[in-house]
Scaffold this active site. Structure first.
Site, mmCIF file in Angstrom:
data_model
loop_
_atom_site.group_PDB
_atom_site.id
_atom_site.type_symbol
_atom_site.label_atom_id
_atom_site.label_comp_id
_atom_site.label_asym_id
_atom_site.label_seq_id
_atom_site.Cartn_x
_atom_site.Cartn_y
_atom_site.Cartn_z
ATOM 1 N N ARG A 379 -13.898 100.814 -10.688
ATOM 2 C CA ARG A 379 -12.558 101.276 -10.346
ATOM 3 C C ARG A 379 -12.478 101.744 -8.885
ATOM 4 O O ARG A 379 -11.408 101.810 -8.303
ATOM 5 C CB ARG A 379 -12.219 102.429 -11.301
ATOM 6 C CG ARG A 379 -10.807 102.803 -11.337
ATOM 7 C CD ARG A 379 -10.396 103.506 -12.589
ATOM 8 N NE ARG A 379 -11.319 104.548 -13.053
ATOM 9 C CZ ARG A 379 -11.180 105.197 -14.200
ATOM 10 N NH1 ARG A 379 -10.170 104.915 -14.980
ATOM 11 N NH2 ARG A 379 -12.032 106.111 -14.572
ATOM 12 N N LEU A 383 -9.454 97.857 -6.474
ATOM 13 C CA LEU A 383 -8.067 98.284 -6.254
ATOM 14 C C LEU A 383 -7.919 99.140 -5.000
ATOM 15 O O LEU A 383 -6.943 98.970 -4.251
ATOM 16 C CB LEU A 383 -7.522 98.999 -7.496
ATOM 17 C CG LEU A 383 -7.299 98.056 -8.682
ATOM 18 C CD1 LEU A 383 -7.002 98.829 -9.951
ATOM 19 C CD2 LEU A 383 -6.185 97.070 -8.401
ATOM 20 N N VAL A 501 -2.930 98.667 -13.762
ATOM 21 C CA VAL A 501 -4.203 98.191 -14.339
ATOM 22 C C VAL A 501 -5.338 99.211 -14.155
ATOM 23 O O VAL A 501 -5.209 100.144 -13.380
ATOM 24 C CB VAL A 501 -4.609 96.814 -13.755
ATOM 25 C CG1 VAL A 501 -3.542 95.791 -14.015
ATOM 26 C CG2 VAL A 501 -4.879 96.904 -12.267
ATOM 27 N N GLU A 502 -6.425 98.992 -14.884
ATOM 28 C CA GLU A 502 -7.623 99.850 -14.843
ATOM 29 C C GLU A 502 -7.290 101.338 -15.033
ATOM 30 O O GLU A 502 -7.754 102.190 -14.294
ATOM 31 C CB GLU A 502 -8.407 99.624 -13.544
ATOM 32 C CG GLU A 502 -9.019 98.238 -13.484
ATOM 33 C CD GLU A 502 -9.918 97.991 -12.282
ATOM 34 O OE1 GLU A 502 -10.347 98.947 -11.639
ATOM 35 O OE2 GLU A 502 -10.181 96.818 -12.001
ATOM 36 N N GLY A 503 -6.449 101.617 -16.005
ATOM 37 C CA GLY A 503 -6.033 102.998 -16.269
ATOM 38 C C GLY A 503 -4.719 103.251 -15.557
ATOM 39 O O GLY A 503 -4.713 103.528 -14.359
#
Ligand SMILES: Cc1cc2nc3c(=O)[nH]c(=O)nc-3n(C[C@H](O)[C@H](O)[C@H](O)COP(=O)(O)OP(=O)(O)OC[C@H]3O[C@@H](n4cnc5c(N)ncnc54)[C@H](O)[C@@H]3O)c2cc1C
Length: 811
Positions: A379, A383, A501-503
């Site tokens: 993460r 991003l 995305v990703e949380g």
């Protein structure tokens, strides 16, 4: 000594001892000396003196004799805690155990150790990594035509796919021995920054196989056989992977996926084998529609106990070839006009052998902890890099555009309203770059910091949204009308992708960051919880009293720092330019740790539901980390004098917001008397910090509205396309415009003066230049430069229009 003086001295002594974090024995000795002095000077009657001394002695014994203290204090508390402590679920426990502690722990300590920050190694790109950036990445970027991708083809063109596969873009993280590039997290991040500054769909396509997906999971948890077979095929793009976790019923609450696998025997390649029968429905799966290898997450059960005594084995990951019978895949979602491959997939009674599970039998039921570990590092790379790439593009292009675009006879950059947006674009990009770099340097140094990477993901995707908004506002209609010349429309549209995305960000901010940091980074809480679950009252006693000391010390430090504004804090490291900021970070860290502790004490398990409160504390720790990253970045760059406005703006903004979130936390604390006491402790003289001044903001904006070295440093890594006279590459034109504009300043001044004196009659800019040249007011060279500047200006302000809107060529 009078009674009041004694109480006052006792309070001062308590504050002093706890401020200095003295031991319990030292504190007891200190109070005893004070008591003896007090009683001696007060000359009370003997019975009173003896009673007070006796009481003090008893208290000292209870606190300092471990067996007595346990018996009278910690044992009853231990029993009570055992009764009320909420059960931590398996998925929560795995999330807590994943990853490492890093700067989150330093902030929670209330007194970060600055020597660690300045000694922290910076990863330098290797010659091979730099050559990759200068070679294949440049080549790929020059092939990318975002308008063609997003409006016409709705996919990457075949030559781009070929370039991606040939140059191993899908194998950035795969070690060399398995046929990949084996690059550092820093190099990975630089690659994504550059590609994102060119095309978001291309960046996402390359990001996904290199972040949370089959390759990452195989590297850490696969069997040697799985690694040897799949990693080389993934590196070359022979296999296109996807990673399927999310489904219609399980989005943010990914641990609750309903997709099921049941252990049974079945037929595979003509033989009867032990395996898993699967049924699933996934959606939003990136690369799903074209994937050849599906990384699938599902709940595994063994109802017939063919493998284990347990029935429910938990979340498991398998790698399933697309050609396996029963899979329905191929249709696409259309995520905000960023047409990277993304879509749903389903499986109906799909049978797979056990060796398709990542890690084979050892991987059964281990999926959630694998995911949490992978997320802890992943993460923090993709991003944040994507967001920074967009920020760098916005800084480079918008500063120049605001000089080229004129309204009311002036470059729009001269208007304070526009300048404000430019300041935010540059300042926020500096914060993004600094945070991205510190995070990936940490990952390269072996950290897997779950909280820090969540902070980086959350803040950088939000900053990208803010920068995209500002860039759009400054570009006005030129930002809105899409076409090959438009630089920001698609970036603006894509901003929510990273946010979701990703949380997804609301969850990450209001729940994950603070709650995870509390349980993971608090210096004593985890030990207390573990001692309760492991039925260890001795360990509980030790942790409890250290915890109390920690709480009191943060209380004293917050009060003293609140009264003095932190001037007593003496950072032992860092140059004079950054020391004031280090002081404020220490001051706010102590206040943060105090409020974190008290909120747990007052709200207990209810804290989990009070998301508005935890969101504020998550903002504090986040902004403090961002400030730390900015200071480190400035120091790593050898403290360039010209970048000081960026440093000051970024630190002041983040510290202001960190204090603001503490301030509003205190104002919303549910227990009014305690809220009042906290207000007096943390803010005895009110708020201390201010948002960066307009003057500082002006200096920041000036750095991106001129061809400065600071602008080059800030936007390092952006892909700048080659200039072509007839082309539609707006950034290349903006890049030519800015230095030429500076070069033409004298000639423009001469024309302005001539206009004032009424020497020039023409109103058209080109005709006016010719007139000035003819009159000898400017030289032929100056006239040539001014003509070129005007020509660039016309190209820059051109907006695309079309004969029809179905994807035909721009007119
Ligand atoms: C373009 C794109 C690509 C994706 N790629 C993949 C992929 O490759 N593989 C994959 O498995 N998944 C993928 N996803 C799924 C992504 O991870 C999910 O969209 C994300 O987890 C959120 O789930 P949701 O969209 O169902 O939102 P929901 O879970 O419905 O959430 C909606 C909102 O509620 C908030 N929320 C939910 N619960 C809470 C809470 N307790 N507290 C506070 N706020 C809360 C969320 O933050 C969000 O703002 C992708 C999604 C998109 C849009």
């Amino acid at each position: 000594m009078g009674y009041m003086a004694f109480v006052l001295l006792a309070v001062i002594l308590l504050i002093l001892l706890t401020y200095l974090r003295s031991t319990l024995r030292q504190a007891t000795a200190g109070f005893f000396i004070l008591l003896v002095l007090g009683l001696w000077t007060a000359r009370y009657p003997a019975p009173v003196t003896l009673t007070l001394l006796g009481f003090a002695l008893l208290t000292a014994l209870v606190l300092n004799l471990p067996w007595l203290r346990k018996w009278l204090i910690s044992r009853p508390l231990f029993n009570q805690a055992k009764r009320i402590m909420p059960r931590i679920s398996k998925t929560e426990q795995e999330a807590l155990d994943a990853g490492t502690l890093w700067w989150d722990q330093e902030i929670w300590s209330g007194a970060p150790e600055w020597n660690k920050l300045f000694a922290y190694p910076e990863t330098k790109l290797t010659a091979e990594e730099q050559a990759f950036l200068d070679g294949p990445v440049e080549e790929l970027c020059s092939m990318l035509n975002d308008w063609q991708i997003t409006h016409k083809d709705l996919d990457l063109p075949p030559n781009v796919w070929e370039c991606i596969k040939k140059n191993l873009f899908f194998g950035i993280i795969i070690p060399k021995e398995y046929g990949g590039l084996g690059f550092s997290a820093t190099a990975h991040s630089e690659i994504i920054v550059k590609i994102a500054s060119r095309s978001i769909p291309a960046a996402v396509t390359i990001m996904v196989p290199n972040s949370l997906g089959p390759a990452e999971l195989l590297m850490h948890y696969g069997t040697e056989e799985q690694r040897a077979y799949y990693l080389p095929r993934l590196a070359t793009g022979e296999e296109i992977p996807c990673f399927g976790l999310t489904g219609p019923e399980a989005g943010s609450d990914a641990g609750s996926i309903p997709d099921r696998g049941v252990i049974c025997t079945g037929e595979y390649q003509g033989a009867e084998v032990l395996g898993i029968r699967l049924n699933w429905h996934k959606r939003y799966i990136t690369l799903g529609p074209i994937a050849t290898l599906i990384g699938l997450a599902f709940q595994l059960s063994d109802p017939d106990h063919l493998l284990r005594d347990q029935t429910e084995l938990g979340i498991t990951f398998a790698l399933i070839p697309r050609t396996t019978p029963g899979i329905e895949i191929g249709s696409r979602h259309f995520p905000l006009n960023s047409p990277f491959q993304n879509g749903p997939n389903k499986g109906h009674d799909v049978f797979i052998p056990l060796d398709m599970v990542i890690g084979n039998r050892a991987g059964l039921g281990k999926g959630w902890s694998m995911l949490m570990e992978a997320l802890a590092a992943g993460r923090g790379i993709s991003l944040p890099a994507l967001s920074t790439g967009a920020g760098k593009l916005a800084s480079r292009a918008t500063g120049a555009y605001a000089m080229a675009r004129r309204q009311f006879n002036q470059p729009i950059a001269r208007f304070e309203g526009v300048e404000e947006a430019l300041t935010r674009i540059a300042g926020n990009t500096y914060i993004m770059d600094a945070t991205r770099l510190l995070t990936v340097h940490g990952i390269d140094n072996g950290e897997r910091p779950a909280v820090i990477t969540a902070i980086a993901k959350y803040h950088l995707t939000e900053l990208m949204r803010s920068v995209a908004n500002d860039a759009m506002d400054v570009h006005g209609g030129a930002g809105i009308c899409l076409g090959p010349r438009n630089l920001f429309g698609r970036m603006y549209q894509a901003a929510p992708l990273g946010i979701t995305v990703e949380g997804a960000n609301i969850l990450t901010r209001s729940f994950i960051i603070f709650n995870q940091s509390l349980l993971r980074c608090h210096p004593f809480l985890r030990r207390e919880i573990d001692s309760i679950t492991q039925q260890d009252p001795a360990r509980f006693d030790e942790a409890l009293f250290q915890h109390l000391g920690f709480l009191l010390s943060n209380f004293s430090r917050s009060l003293v720092h609140g009264l003095t504004g932190g001037v007593l804090i003496r950072p032992t490291h860092g140059s004079r330019v950054v020391q004031g900021y280090l002081r404020q970070i220490t001051r706010l860290s102590a206040a943060f740790a105090l409020l974190g502790d008290l909120s747990l004490l007052v709200l207990g398990a209810d804290l989990k539901r009070r998301e508005k409160l935890t969101a504020r504390l998550s903002d504090t720790i986040g902004h403090l980390f961002l400030t730390i990253a900015v200071i480190k970045h400035f120091t790593n760059q050898q403290e360039p004098e010209e970048d000081r406005p960026l440093l000051h703006w970024a630190c002041r903004k983040n510290l202001y917001l960190a204090e603001e979130s503490l301030w509003s936390f205190v104002h919303n604390f549910p227990l009014p008397p305690l809220a009042g006491l906290l207000r007096l402790t943390l803010f005895p003289l009110g708020r201390r910090l201010r948002y960066p001044s307009d003057r500082l903001g002006h200096q920041v904006a000036a750095l991106i509205t001129a061809p400065t070295k600071a602008r080059d440093r800030l936007t390092l890594g952006v892909f700048v396309p080659a200039y072509a006279e007839e082309g539609t590459e707006t950034l290349s034109k903006l890049d030519c415009y800015l230095p030429l504009m500076v070069h033409c300043e004298q000639a423009e001044e001469k024309i302005r003066m001539a206009l004032k004196q009424g020497l020039l009659a023409q109103s058209d800019p080109l005709a006016r230049v010719a007139e000035a040249e003819a009159q000898g007011l400017i030289s032929a060279e100056e006239a040539g430069n001014l003509r070129r500047l005007e020509q660039l200006h016309q190209q820059i302000i051109t907006v695309d229009d079309f004969s029809n809107l179905t994807g035909e060529e721009a007119l």
